[in-house]
Design an enzyme around this catalytic site. Structure first.
Site, short mmCIF file in Angstrom:
data_model
loop_
_atom_site.label_atom_id
_atom_site.label_comp_id
_atom_site.label_asym_id
_atom_site.label_seq_id
_atom_site.Cartn_x
_atom_site.Cartn_y
_atom_site.Cartn_z
N GLU A 178 31.38 74.36 2.63
CA GLU A 178 31.21 73.86 1.27
C GLU A 178 29.73 73.91 0.91
O GLU A 178 28.88 73.41 1.65
CB GLU A 178 31.71 72.42 1.16
CG GLU A 178 33.20 72.28 1.39
CD GLU A 178 33.67 70.84 1.28
OE1 GLU A 178 34.89 70.64 1.11
OE2 GLU A 178 32.84 69.91 1.37
N HIS B 162 39.87 65.62 -0.92
CA HIS B 162 38.95 64.56 -1.31
C HIS B 162 39.66 63.21 -1.38
O HIS B 162 40.54 62.99 -2.20
CB HIS B 162 38.26 64.82 -2.66
CG HIS B 162 36.99 64.02 -2.80
ND1 HIS B 162 35.78 64.43 -2.28
CD2 HIS B 162 36.74 62.82 -3.38
CE1 HIS B 162 34.85 63.53 -2.55
NE2 HIS B 162 35.41 62.53 -3.20
N HIS C 234 30.18 70.47 4.79
CA HIS C 234 29.45 70.58 3.53
C HIS C 234 27.96 70.56 3.84
O HIS C 234 27.42 69.54 4.27
CB HIS C 234 29.83 69.41 2.61
CG HIS C 234 29.21 69.49 1.25
ND1 HIS C 234 29.51 68.57 0.25
CD2 HIS C 234 28.31 70.34 0.69
CE1 HIS C 234 28.82 68.88 -0.84
NE2 HIS C 234 28.08 69.94 -0.58
#
Length: 235
Positions: free
Chosen positions: A69, A188, A42
């Site tokens: 991400e 997640h 990310h």
């Protein structure tokens, strides 16, 4: 079921001392060698862990798919077009949050997302959208002029406080996504215990797991914990 290993927090540890180690690329190669099917990072707007140079370095030097991400900003989309990862996952982002707190609001973003998907496809980049297990949000996928390749279901609420009701929401969402002809992933907050339950859900083809693996790696090594997670979701 495929395993995507998120190595953001290798970079978090590196940045804590402003050092050049531990190297995210080295972690990526260990995870791949242990069975990771793809790598996820990310690139946040504040660069709190992964940095631009990490993304380019990973793309050039890993042997598997890279999932990037990013927030839906001009800056991040420009970087994606330069890096050309296998896929991008569009996530919501707030500077004050410790980690991504929820999924995208498709209701408010569906026109913008169609444009992003079309542009990324022109660069041969697959597009994933990070969405809560909420049918009311998922219904707006049908309004998109260009469909995403993947939907990643946000599993944070379930993983923080597991219940059969929350697992059912994920199950129903995965079925809905599959009926739209879109590939379904989940991620997640997932640890070994959560993975054992989520892997039973039909239509989810991959899990993205990061923080729990990096945490366990402190005690058992990244190769060992990645291999164990891959075995957990493959049984």
């Amino acid at each position: 079921m495929k395993l995507g290993v998120n190595i953001d927090h290798v970079a978090t540890l590196r940045n804590a001392r402003g050092a050049s180690y531990p190297d995210p690329l080295k972690a990526a190669k260990i995870a791949i060698n242990a069975g990771a099917d793809f790598l996820t990072v990310h690139l946040r707007e504040d660069r709190r862990h992964i940095r631009d140079e990490d993304v380019f370095n990973l793309k050039q030097n890993i042997s598997t798919e890279l999932n990037l991400e990013i927030a839906a900003t001009e800056e991040m989309l420009k970087i994606a077009k330069e890096v050309k990862p296998y896929s991008i996952c569009i996530v919501p982002e707030k500077r004050e949050e410790l980690t991504t707190e929820g999924g995208l609001n498709i209701v408010n973003m569906h026109s913008k997302l169609s444009g992003i998907i079309e542009e990324m496809h022109s660069f041969d980049i697959k597009v994933s959208l990070f969405i809560d297990p909420n049918i009311n949000q998922l219904k707006y996928l049908e309004k998109l002029e260009r469909k995403p390749d993947i939907i990643e279901i946000h599993t944070g609420d379930y993983c923080d406080n597991p219940s059969e009701e929350k697992l059912k929401l994920i199950t129903n969402s995965a079925e809905y996504i599959n009926n739209l002809g879109i590939e379904c992933h989940a991620g997640h907050g997932i640890n070994y215990k959560h993975a054992k339950e989520i892997k039973k859900i039909p239509h989810i083809s991959a899990l993205n797991i990061g923080h729990s693996l990096i945490s366990e790696a402190i005690f058992h090594g990244l190769h060992s914990v990645t291999k164990k997670m891959k075995m957990t979701i493959s049984k």
